[in-house]
Design an enzyme around this catalytic site. Structure first.
Site, PDB file in Angstrom:
ATOM      1  CG  HIS A  20      45.055  52.218  37.475  1.00 31.18           C
ATOM      2  ND1 HIS A  20      43.690  51.745  36.938  1.00 31.18           N
ATOM      3  CD2 HIS A  20      45.389  51.215  38.233  1.00 31.18           C
ATOM      4  CE1 HIS A  20      43.452  50.583  37.624  1.00 31.18           C
ATOM      5  NE2 HIS A  20      44.392  50.448  38.341  1.00 31.18           N
TER       6      HIS A  20
ATOM      7  CG  ASP B  57      44.818  44.644  38.252  1.00 31.05           C
ATOM      8  OD1 ASP B  57      45.603  45.641  38.453  1.00 31.05           O
ATOM      9  OD2 ASP B  57      43.926  44.688  38.969  1.00 31.05           O
TER      10      ASP B  57
END
Length: 276
Positions: free
Chosen positions: A62, A66
């Site tokens: 996604h 991070d």
């Protein structure tokens, strides 16, 4: 066929201490697949003596930073090091635009072909990659943005049962993912929070350690690998004990750890194989 995963980053949200953010390399019979690409991923690739140019497949779960912010720099470094071979990238819709816009605005470019597979969350489960060594299937997770888990299945050279590695990070507790991860020999699940933060985990669409253990038990996994650890946890406890209450064969990921993917009868309960 040898199959193992090298953890480049096991932390959540921001790099703290010994934990970088999400990235790992799965080696399937010599085919290297990068799964997620947080900042400092290319540095961790070098630290673990992996050849950057040997990575030809990149899977992005996604678009949260991070898991994604290291990708422009990684591709740029591949170019600077003279790469000419193509790279296959599977990522949510919009990733290609982000990369191309970044290169346009910064005056950078790459001279090697990028074969994009932008995943549409509305299409559900999808086969995204196949080669002589493995197949890769993506399936939707339950997170705050379109997010995918991956199931990587080796193509066996004989009649042996194929090895399966499944990766789910990030996701809320949702039992609808169980069919996608069933019978994984090594199941990598996020475990951002300990059990006492179950409501916070629900609000932020993440898992607790106990929930990760429960999903592994329901899926009949061989071994559970816990990752995406909140910066509030500097030690294994309480996460590992809470997960093992539900699923005894669980280990906590650490950066630079290498874990073999093998059938249940050959798996240890705990390992720090090749941990640096």
């Amino acid at each position: 066929m040898n199959m193992f995963v090298t953890i480049l980053g096991s932390g959540a949200a921001l790099p703290i201490g010994a934990r970088r953010c999400s990235a790992q390399v799965l080696n399937v019979g010599g085919i290297k697949i990068l799964i997620d690409c947080a900042e400092s991923t290319q540095d961790r690739i070098r630290y673990n003596h992996l050849r950057l140019q040997s990575i030809a497949t990149i899977l992005i779960s996604h678009m949260h930073g991070d898991h994604f912010f290291g990708l422009p720099g990684l591709l740029s470094t591949m170019h600077l090091c003279g790469r000419t071979a193509p790279v296959f990238i599977a990522a949510p819709k919009g990733a290609r635009q982000v990369i191309e816009t970044t290169f346009e605005l910064t005056g950078n470019h790459v001279d090697f072909p990028i074969d994009w597979h932008e995943m549409d969350f509305n299409e559900g489960e999808q086969r995204i990659f196949t080669n002589p060594r493995c197949t890769v299937d993506a399936f939707p997770l339950d997170h705050s943005v379109p997010d995918y888990g991956f199931r990587i299945t080796e193509v066996p050279r004989n009649t042996a049962k194929p090895l399966v590695y499944a990766y789910c990070c990030d996701t809320a507790y949702n039992e609808r993912i169980v069919p996608y991860i069933t019978d994984a020999d090594l199941l990598c699940l996020e475990c951002t929070f300990s059990n006492e933060y179950e409501q916070l985990a629900s609000n932020r669409k993440h898992l607790t350690a106990g929930q990760a253990g429960k999903l592994a038990q329901m899926a009949g996994a061989g071994q559970l690998l816990l990752t995406h650890i909140s910066a509030r946890y500097r030690e294994d406890e309480p996460l590992i004990s809470q997960a093992r209450t539900e699923f005894p064969n669980a280990i906590l990921a650490a950066d630079n750890m290498r874990i073999p993917v093998c059938h249940a009868s050959a798996q240890p309960v705990d390992t720090t194989a090749d941990k640096k």
